[in-house]
Design an enzyme around this catalytic site. Structure first.
Site, PDB file in Angstrom:
ATOM      1  N   CYS A  52      11.480  13.721 -12.013  1.00 49.33           N
ATOM      2  CA  CYS A  52      12.662  12.957 -12.414  1.00 49.33           C
ATOM      3  C   CYS A  52      13.317  13.632 -13.602  1.00 49.33           C
ATOM      4  O   CYS A  52      14.526  13.545 -13.787  1.00 49.33           O
ATOM      5  CB  CYS A  52      12.276  11.522 -12.731  1.00 49.33           C
TER       6      CYS A  52
ATOM      7  N   LYS B  76       1.907  -0.488  -4.338  1.00 48.44           N
ATOM      8  CA  LYS B  76       2.472   0.050  -3.089  1.00 48.44           C
ATOM      9  C   LYS B  76       2.849   1.502  -3.372  1.00 48.44           C
ATOM     10  O   LYS B  76       3.937   1.788  -3.878  1.00 48.44           O
ATOM     11  CB  LYS B  76       3.698  -0.775  -2.700  1.00 48.44           C
TER      12      LYS B  76
HETATM   13  P1  NAP Z   1      12.300   6.207  -3.242  1.00 46.00           P
HETATM   14  O1  NAP Z   1      12.789   6.626  -1.931  1.00 46.00           O
HETATM   15  O2  NAP Z   1      13.152   5.313  -4.070  1.00 46.00           O
HETATM   16  O3  NAP Z   1      10.876   5.514  -2.974  1.00 46.00           O
HETATM   17  C1  NAP Z   1      10.085   5.069  -4.046  1.00 46.00           C
HETATM   18  C2  NAP Z   1       9.177   3.950  -3.576  1.00 46.00           C
HETATM   19  O4  NAP Z   1       9.965   2.828  -3.201  1.00 46.00           O
HETATM   20  C3  NAP Z   1       8.341   4.325  -2.363  1.00 46.00           C
HETATM   21  O5  NAP Z   1       7.046   3.772  -2.514  1.00 46.00           O
HETATM   22  C4  NAP Z   1       9.096   3.648  -1.245  1.00 46.00           C
HETATM   23  O6  NAP Z   1       8.280   3.337  -0.143  1.00 46.00           O
HETATM   24  C5  NAP Z   1       9.559   2.358  -1.910  1.00 46.00           C
HETATM   25  N1  NAP Z   1      10.683   1.681  -1.268  1.00 46.00           N
HETATM   26  C6  NAP Z   1      11.567   2.167  -0.356  1.00 46.00           C
HETATM   27  N2  NAP Z   1      12.456   1.200  -0.021  1.00 46.00           N
HETATM   28  C7  NAP Z   1      12.123   0.105  -0.734  1.00 46.00           C
HETATM   29  C8  NAP Z   1      12.669  -1.214  -0.825  1.00 46.00           C
HETATM   30  N3  NAP Z   1      13.732  -1.599  -0.113  1.00 46.00           N
HETATM   31  N4  NAP Z   1      12.086  -2.102  -1.667  1.00 46.00           N
HETATM   32  C9  NAP Z   1      11.013  -1.741  -2.406  1.00 46.00           C
HETATM   33  N5  NAP Z   1      10.455  -0.517  -2.350  1.00 46.00           N
HETATM   34  C10 NAP Z   1      11.003   0.399  -1.529  1.00 46.00           C
HETATM   35  O7  NAP Z   1      11.936   7.468  -4.173  1.00 46.00           O
HETATM   36  P2  NAP Z   1      11.146   8.777  -3.770  1.00 46.00           P
HETATM   37  O8  NAP Z   1      12.028   9.583  -2.888  1.00 46.00           O
HETATM   38  O9  NAP Z   1       9.768   8.442  -3.353  1.00 46.00           O
HETATM   39  O10 NAP Z   1      11.006   9.476  -5.203  1.00 46.00           O
HETATM   40  C11 NAP Z   1      11.965  10.320  -5.756  1.00 46.00           C
HETATM   41  C12 NAP Z   1      12.831   9.559  -6.745  1.00 46.00           C
HETATM   42  O11 NAP Z   1      12.020   8.978  -7.765  1.00 46.00           O
HETATM   43  C13 NAP Z   1      13.787  10.476  -7.474  1.00 46.00           C
HETATM   44  O12 NAP Z   1      15.044   9.852  -7.559  1.00 46.00           O
HETATM   45  C14 NAP Z   1      13.158  10.639  -8.848  1.00 46.00           C
HETATM   46  O13 NAP Z   1      14.055  10.980  -9.866  1.00 46.00           O
HETATM   47  C15 NAP Z   1      12.586   9.276  -9.040  1.00 46.00           C
HETATM   48  N6  NAP Z   1      11.548   9.290 -10.080  1.00 46.00           N
HETATM   49  C16 NAP Z   1      11.803   8.695 -11.273  1.00 46.00           C
HETATM   50  C17 NAP Z   1      10.862   8.758 -12.307  1.00 46.00           C
HETATM   51  C18 NAP Z   1      11.110   8.130 -13.648  1.00 46.00           C
HETATM   52  O14 NAP Z   1      10.148   7.936 -14.391  1.00 46.00           O
HETATM   53  N7  NAP Z   1      12.326   7.793 -14.016  1.00 46.00           N
HETATM   54  C19 NAP Z   1       9.659   9.427 -12.084  1.00 46.00           C
HETATM   55  C20 NAP Z   1       9.431  10.017 -10.848  1.00 46.00           C
HETATM   56  C21 NAP Z   1      10.391   9.939  -9.842  1.00 46.00           C
HETATM   57  P3  NAP Z   1       8.184   4.314   1.138  1.00 46.00           P
HETATM   58  O15 NAP Z   1       7.581   5.574   0.670  1.00 46.00           O
HETATM   59  O16 NAP Z   1       7.311   3.548   2.014  1.00 46.00           O
HETATM   60  O17 NAP Z   1       9.599   4.473   1.620  1.00 46.00           O
END
Ligand code: NAP
Length: 471
Positions: free
Chosen positions: A279, A172
């Protein structure tokens, strides 16, 4: 597309809803994909679990190798697609494609590597003339959920290790940047990946992501994204393996004996690359008082080189952030810091989804920009008294992903490596430095300490079976 694969679900066959993706730069439609439903999740999971014809190691390695060659041939197309859906500058998206080629190369190599161990059972007085062996077996079905900030590489870091392990995966991708994931899946199918080994679904959270996470027939959820969503997944997923790679708030500690040129380069690259949306981006620059003025003026000068603008322009170094809502949030975070006494030395402007690379000083230690993750090209400088003070500030947030320390003193470097409560410490490098096969991942709110990186991810996407034989 392989006949038995599921890409986005039934709407692809005609009618149904679409997820329309627009460029954060100018709002132009970048593309659209059919929206999947709960039934598509059921079908993808059932197809994965029913699949028995797992390609052998040689075949899996070949699929990954052929995919790498195909991506190499289309690297510019992929870079432009990522730019069109994410607003990231072309220079960044070309770099991302290069990283993904490495992920595929590492995974192809690991697919061929034997992973078993042998233990002799006659090592104690109670021992027996037996040998104990281990072998890795694929999971029946894994789910991966990825964020928007690296639309190709985050996907590759889930898909390639799953293929190397022989584990069928339901992916997803982010709804904000799904186009690259779909195009990447097409390369994998063309390289011979059997359809049930990869399904790609996007759609409303309640229809796709949530049912996938809670599905009892899914053995593992590998999630990369925000802390809030990661914790929600942990609370509802039930009895299954979890790999959570969550947000970060990484410090770059600059000590008085640092090579200042290097420190400035690392601060700028760490804060501004990928529009600050990594991140492991530098989110807090902790500089010893003695060198703070010199460091700050040099960073301001360096920041002028990070031209912000049209992401497709070859001279642009910082494109947009993912959307205007994110840019507005960054603007609010900046305003709060200024209200608390901070001063913007360069940048600070916002237009649509563009946020200028910004150096900000005198940032209060308790403001949102310091305590929380701000996902954009902001470079907050905080003065620290000495290494101990720096370590205290560095460890003071809920996050624990990565960190960087700039120093020429080995004792200071070793002290920092031991004291920093996070997944990675890079000395004289940005927090984001890694190779695609090295262990990567955070602790505290940044993750459960289960690492990714191709080698560790293959372990997650498999079970160890232990067996013994008389010997
Ligand atoms: P996000 O809002 O948490 O979304 C990530 C994924 O989760 C998307 O595919 C989103 O789908 C999905 N999602 C949303 N609600 C969900 C739920 N209730 N259950 C399951 N999945 C759900 O994160 P983002 O804004 O895309 O990405 C930025 C974040 O990712 C930052 O906090 C960054 O630090 C973190 N990140 C961490 C790493 C690491 O390796 N630690 C690497 C890269 C990024 P939708 O798009 O359809 O909402």
């Amino acid at each position: 597309m392989n006949a038995s694969s599921l890409i986005a679900g039934k709407a692809a066959a005609g009618g149904g809803d679409f997820v329309v993706v627009r460029s954060p730069h100018d709002g132009a439609e970048a593309g659209r994909v059919a929206a999947a439903s709960r039934q598509d999740v059921e079908a993808a999971v059932a197809a994965a679990r029913a699949f028995r014809d797992t390609p052998n190691r040689h075949e899996r390695g070949k699929i990954l190798d052929l995919t790498r060659s195909a991506l190499e041939a289309q690297r510019e197309d992929f870079a432009r697609l990522i730019t069109s859906e994410s607003g990231l500058a072309l220079r960044e998206t070309r770099y991302e494609v290069g990283r993904t080629l490495e992920v595929l190369r590492c995974a192809a190599m690991e697919a061929l590597r034997d992973d078993g161990q042998i233990f002799s059972a006659d090592i104690s007085a109670q021992g027996k003339a037996r040998k104990i062996f281990t072998t890795r077996e694929p999971l029946r079905c894994a789910a991966a959920i990825t964020p928007f900030n690296h639309p190709l590489n985050q996907v590759a870091h889930k898909v390639a290790p799953a293929i190397a392990a022989g584990t069928p995966l339901v992916l997803k991708p982010s709804e904000k940047t799904p186009l690259t994931a779909f195009k990447f899946a097409e390369l994998l199918y063309a390289a011979g990946l059997p359809g049930p080994m990869l399904s790609v679904l996007v759609g409303p959270t309640g229809e796709v992501a949530e049912p996938l996470v809670c599905h009892p027939a899914v053995d593992l959820v590998a999630f990369t994204g925000s802390v809030a969503v990661g914790k929600k997944i942990a609370s509802v997923a039930g009895y299954k393996k979890l790999v959570l790679e969550l947000g970060g708030n990484d410090p770059l500690i600059v000590l008085h004996d640092a090579d200042l040129d290097l420190a400035v380069t690392l601060a700028a690259e760490g804060s501004y690359r990928n529009s600050g949306q990594r991140c492991t981006a530098v989110k807090r620059i902790l500089v010893e008082e003695a060198i703070a003025a010199d460091f700050t003026s040099r960073l301001v000068e360096r920041t002028r080189e990070y031209r912000c603008g049209d992401p497709l322009d070859e001279n642009t170094r910082v494109g947009t952030v993912i959307d205007e809502a994110s840019a507005l949030q960054l603007e609010a975070v900046l305003r709060e810091a200024v209200a608390g006494g901070a001063k913007i030395l360069i940048g600070g402007g916002r237009r649509g989804a563009f946020v200028e690379p910004t150096v900000i000083v005198d940032v209060p230690r308790d403001c949102r920009m310091v305590v929380c993750e701000s996902f954009g090209p902001l470079a907050p400088i905080l003065k620290v008294r000495d290494l101990d003070d720096a370590l205290e500030v560095a460890n003071s947030t809920a996050y624990g992903l990565s960190s960087g320390v700039v120093t020429t003193n080995l004792q200071s470097a070793i002290k920092a490596i031991k004291a920093l409560r996070c997944g990675t410490v890079n000395v004289n490098e940005i927090p984001g430095f890694r190779t695609e096969n090295s262990p990567f991942g955070g602790i505290k709110d940044s993750g459960l300490g289960v690492k990714e990186g191709v080698i560790e991810a293959i372990k997650a996407y498999s079970y160890v079976k232990t067996f013994s034989l008389p010997w």
